[in-house]
Design a protein around this motif. Structure first.
Motif, PDB file in Angstrom:
ATOM      1  N   ALA A 177      80.271  61.441  57.766  1.00 15.72           N
ATOM      2  CA  ALA A 177      78.925  61.697  58.270  1.00 15.72           C
ATOM      3  C   ALA A 177      78.476  60.680  59.310  1.00 15.72           C
ATOM      4  O   ALA A 177      77.724  61.036  60.233  1.00 15.72           O
ATOM      5  N   PHE A 178      78.914  59.426  59.214  1.00 11.83           N
ATOM      6  CA  PHE A 178      78.323  58.373  60.029  1.00 11.83           C
ATOM      7  C   PHE A 178      79.266  57.689  61.015  1.00 11.83           C
ATOM      8  O   PHE A 178      78.813  56.872  61.815  1.00 11.83           O
ATOM      9  N   ILE A 211      72.013  62.684  45.364  1.00  8.58           N
ATOM     10  CA  ILE A 211      72.175  64.124  45.601  1.00  8.58           C
ATOM     11  C   ILE A 211      73.450  64.662  44.957  1.00  8.58           C
ATOM     12  O   ILE A 211      73.447  65.758  44.384  1.00  8.58           O
ATOM     13  N   LEU A 212      74.529  63.903  45.023  1.00  2.00           N
ATOM     14  CA  LEU A 212      75.829  64.416  44.593  1.00  2.00           C
ATOM     15  C   LEU A 212      76.132  64.169  43.121  1.00  2.00           C
ATOM     16  O   LEU A 212      76.665  65.045  42.441  1.00  2.00           O
ATOM     17  N   THR A 213      75.837  62.975  42.624  1.00  2.00           N
ATOM     18  CA  THR A 213      76.339  62.607  41.291  1.00  2.00           C
ATOM     19  C   THR A 213      75.264  62.144  40.320  1.00  2.00           C
ATOM     20  O   THR A 213      75.524  62.066  39.121  1.00  2.00           O
ATOM     21  N   GLN A 214      74.069  61.786  40.813  1.00  2.00           N
ATOM     22  CA  GLN A 214      73.028  61.177  39.969  1.00  2.00           C
ATOM     23  C   GLN A 214      73.567  59.964  39.202  1.00  2.00           C
ATOM     24  O   GLN A 214      73.202  59.701  38.066  1.00  2.00           O
ATOM     25  N   GLY A 215      74.459  59.228  39.868  1.00  2.00           N
ATOM     26  CA  GLY A 215      75.024  58.030  39.277  1.00  2.00           C
ATOM     27  C   GLY A 215      76.188  58.266  38.354  1.00  2.00           C
ATOM     28  O   GLY A 215      76.781  57.311  37.847  1.00  2.00           O
ATOM     29  N   ILE A 230      71.856  68.238  53.894  1.00  2.00           N
ATOM     30  CA  ILE A 230      72.748  69.345  54.242  1.00  2.00           C
ATOM     31  C   ILE A 230      74.200  68.921  54.096  1.00  2.00           C
ATOM     32  O   ILE A 230      75.032  69.680  53.579  1.00  2.00           O
ATOM     33  N   VAL A 231      74.505  67.723  54.557  1.00  2.00           N
ATOM     34  CA  VAL A 231      75.874  67.204  54.421  1.00  2.00           C
ATOM     35  C   VAL A 231      76.291  67.171  52.959  1.00  2.00           C
ATOM     36  O   VAL A 231      77.395  67.589  52.589  1.00  2.00           O
ATOM     37  N   ALA A 232      75.402  66.666  52.096  1.00  2.00           N
ATOM     38  CA  ALA A 232      75.725  66.552  50.675  1.00  2.00           C
ATOM     39  C   ALA A 232      75.904  67.921  50.033  1.00  2.00           C
ATOM     40  O   ALA A 232      76.820  68.114  49.217  1.00  2.00           O
ATOM     41  N   VAL A 233      75.064  68.878  50.387  1.00  2.00           N
ATOM     42  CA  VAL A 233      75.194  70.227  49.820  1.00  2.00           C
ATOM     43  C   VAL A 233      76.521  70.856  50.241  1.00  2.00           C
ATOM     44  O   VAL A 233      77.220  71.479  49.425  1.00  2.00           O
ATOM     45  N   ILE A 234      76.885  70.714  51.509  1.00  2.00           N
ATOM     46  CA  ILE A 234      78.140  71.289  52.000  1.00  2.00           C
ATOM     47  C   ILE A 234      79.340  70.683  51.273  1.00  2.00           C
ATOM     48  O   ILE A 234      80.230  71.394  50.793  1.00  2.00           O
ATOM     49  N   TRP A 235      79.362  69.355  51.196  1.00  2.00           N
ATOM     50  CA  TRP A 235      80.502  68.701  50.549  1.00  2.00           C
ATOM     51  C   TRP A 235      80.509  68.940  49.034  1.00  2.00           C
ATOM     52  O   TRP A 235      81.580  68.993  48.423  1.00  2.00           O
ATOM     53  N   ASN A 236      79.359  69.068  48.439  1.00  2.00           N
ATOM     54  CA  ASN A 236      79.303  69.375  47.009  1.00  2.00           C
ATOM     55  C   ASN A 236      79.943  70.727  46.724  1.00  2.00           C
ATOM     56  O   ASN A 236      80.651  70.905  45.718  1.00  2.00           O
ATOM     57  N   TYR A 257      76.566  63.130  62.374  1.00  2.00           N
ATOM     58  CA  TYR A 257      75.531  62.104  62.249  1.00  2.00           C
ATOM     59  C   TYR A 257      74.131  62.673  62.451  1.00  2.00           C
ATOM     60  O   TYR A 257      73.156  62.170  61.868  1.00  2.00           O
ATOM     61  N   ILE A 258      73.989  63.700  63.283  1.00  2.00           N
ATOM     62  CA  ILE A 258      72.668  64.252  63.579  1.00  2.00           C
ATOM     63  C   ILE A 258      72.236  65.285  62.545  1.00  2.00           C
ATOM     64  O   ILE A 258      71.110  65.773  62.590  1.00  2.00           O
ATOM     65  N   ILE A 259      73.131  65.632  61.621  1.00  2.00           N
ATOM     66  CA  ILE A 259      72.782  66.582  60.561  1.00  2.00           C
ATOM     67  C   ILE A 259      72.081  65.833  59.435  1.00  2.00           C
ATOM     68  O   ILE A 259      72.432  64.701  59.107  1.00  2.00           O
ATOM     69  N   SER A 260      71.095  66.449  58.838  1.00  2.00           N
ATOM     70  CA  SER A 260      70.429  65.859  57.686  1.00  2.00           C
ATOM     71  C   SER A 260      71.447  65.598  56.569  1.00  2.00           C
ATOM     72  O   SER A 260      72.311  66.431  56.297  1.00  2.00           O
ATOM     73  N   TYR A 261      71.323  64.426  55.924  1.00  2.00           N
ATOM     74  CA  TYR A 261      72.294  64.082  54.891  1.00  2.00           C
ATOM     75  C   TYR A 261      72.190  65.019  53.691  1.00  2.00           C
ATOM     76  O   TYR A 261      73.170  65.213  52.969  1.00  2.00           O
TER      77      TYR A 261
END
Length: 323
Positions: free
Chosen positions: A197-198, A264-268, A147-153, A141-145
């Motif tokens: 993440a949350f 960040i991940l899919t652009q829709g 960064i979370v999105a880049v890692i999971w991507n 939760y304290i990590i910037s989203y």
């Protein structure tokens, strides 16, 4: 002698009046200083709130009745045309469906699963395990989203992602799929990333609520022959109802405002399979150069969240108990 006493009394009266004046003036100065300090703090907050929230909200509401593209100095009034278009826009309804699916999944995990995890951690007999697990759950939760999105991507990449590589190594290659490129899976993948993440945020709220429950209630229930399920049903859940109300309202509002994973991940994509309402507002206002129409969608979303939150408060407050 009598004359001297009169002079002394007169002098004393003047002296006391002078002291009283000092006290009144000091009190007035203290009151003025108090109000000045209060106004400094309140006034600053009010100015910042007005500049960044209130005034933009009012201007946005006015722009929702125009065909402004967000750049041009020419603004044309179109009345309710934008709002009429919202309710006939198939892409808008598609974004509503995607948002509701994500919201439903997240609300279930953020409330029921987080509550069960909190109960499990509170019942743990080893304090070290409790602290470690609590930290592990809350750390994402304290990590910037971003960064979370880049890692999971990277982890969910179809060809080079860690998850698919591990599945192939352990003989489960048939489960390796394009997690972010499959129209039927992308919504569930986005919801799973948000949960990871949350969920720690909601877990901490439930743990704080559980720590306020007197242990004597559980001891009395066990003496009366109640099992773990009966204790949870009749003691734990009713007494954490205020925390449940807060978490339910927050999780629904966050779910309906889901934006970062779509951006960040899919652009829709793929296609419009992961387009949420918030991302559609962003697309219409900035990418589609239809600021007026995007603002109209945002106010429809605002009213929907306001109505849902009001209904939630009315229904969930009835379940809350005091002890």
């Amino acid at each position: 002698m009598r004359y001297c006493s009169r002079i002394l009394a007169f002098d004393c009266s003047i002296h006391f009046q002078w002291l009283g004046g000092i006290r009144v003036n000091t009190r007035k100065k203290a009151t003025f200083k108090y109000h000045l300090t209060s106004f400094t703090f309140y006034g600053t907050s009010l100015v910042l709130y007005s500049l960044f929230f209130a005034i933009p909200a009012v201007l946005g509401f006015l722009y929702s009745f125009t065909s402004w593209n967000g750049i041009s100095s020419e603004i044309h009034f179109v009345g309710l045309q934008n709002y009429k278009e919202v309710f006939t826009d198939r892409r808008f309804y598609n974004s509503i469906w995607n948002t509701l699916v994500i919201t439903f999944i997240q609300v279930f995990f953020f409330n029921f699963v987080a509550l069960l995890l909190a109960v499990f951690l509170e019942k743990s007999k080893i304090p070290q395990i409790k602290r470690v697990l609590r930290g592990l759950y809350f750390f994402p939760y304290i990590i910037s989203y971003v960064i979370v999105a880049v890692i999971w991507n990277y982890m969910l990449n179809y060809r080079e992602g860690v998850i698919n590589i591990i599945l192939e190594k352990i003989g489960l290659g048939f489960l390796a799929v394009d997690w972010l490129g499959s129209p039927s899976l992308v919504i569930f993948t986005m919801a799973g990333i948000n949960i990871w993440a949350f969920i720690g945020f909601y877990l901490v709220i439930y743990m704080a609520a559980l720590q306020t429950i007197p242990s004597s209630l559980y001891e009395s229930s066990y003496i009366d022959g109640a099992g773990a399920f009966q204790a949870f049903r009749h003691i734990t859940f009713p007494l954490v109802a205020p925390a449940f109300t807060v978490n339910a309202i927050i999780s629904v509002a966050w779910g309906l405002n889901t934006f970062e994973p779509a951006l960040i991940l899919t652009q829709g994509g793929p296609g419009f399979a992961s387009e949420t309402i918030s991302y559609y507002i962003y697309w219409a206002g900035f990418l589609g150069s239809r600021q007026g129409y995007g603002t109209a969608i945002s106010f429809v979303l605002f009213l929907a969240i306001l109505l849902i939150s009001f209904v939630q408060v009315k229904l969930l407050r009835k379940r809350e108990v005091e002890y």
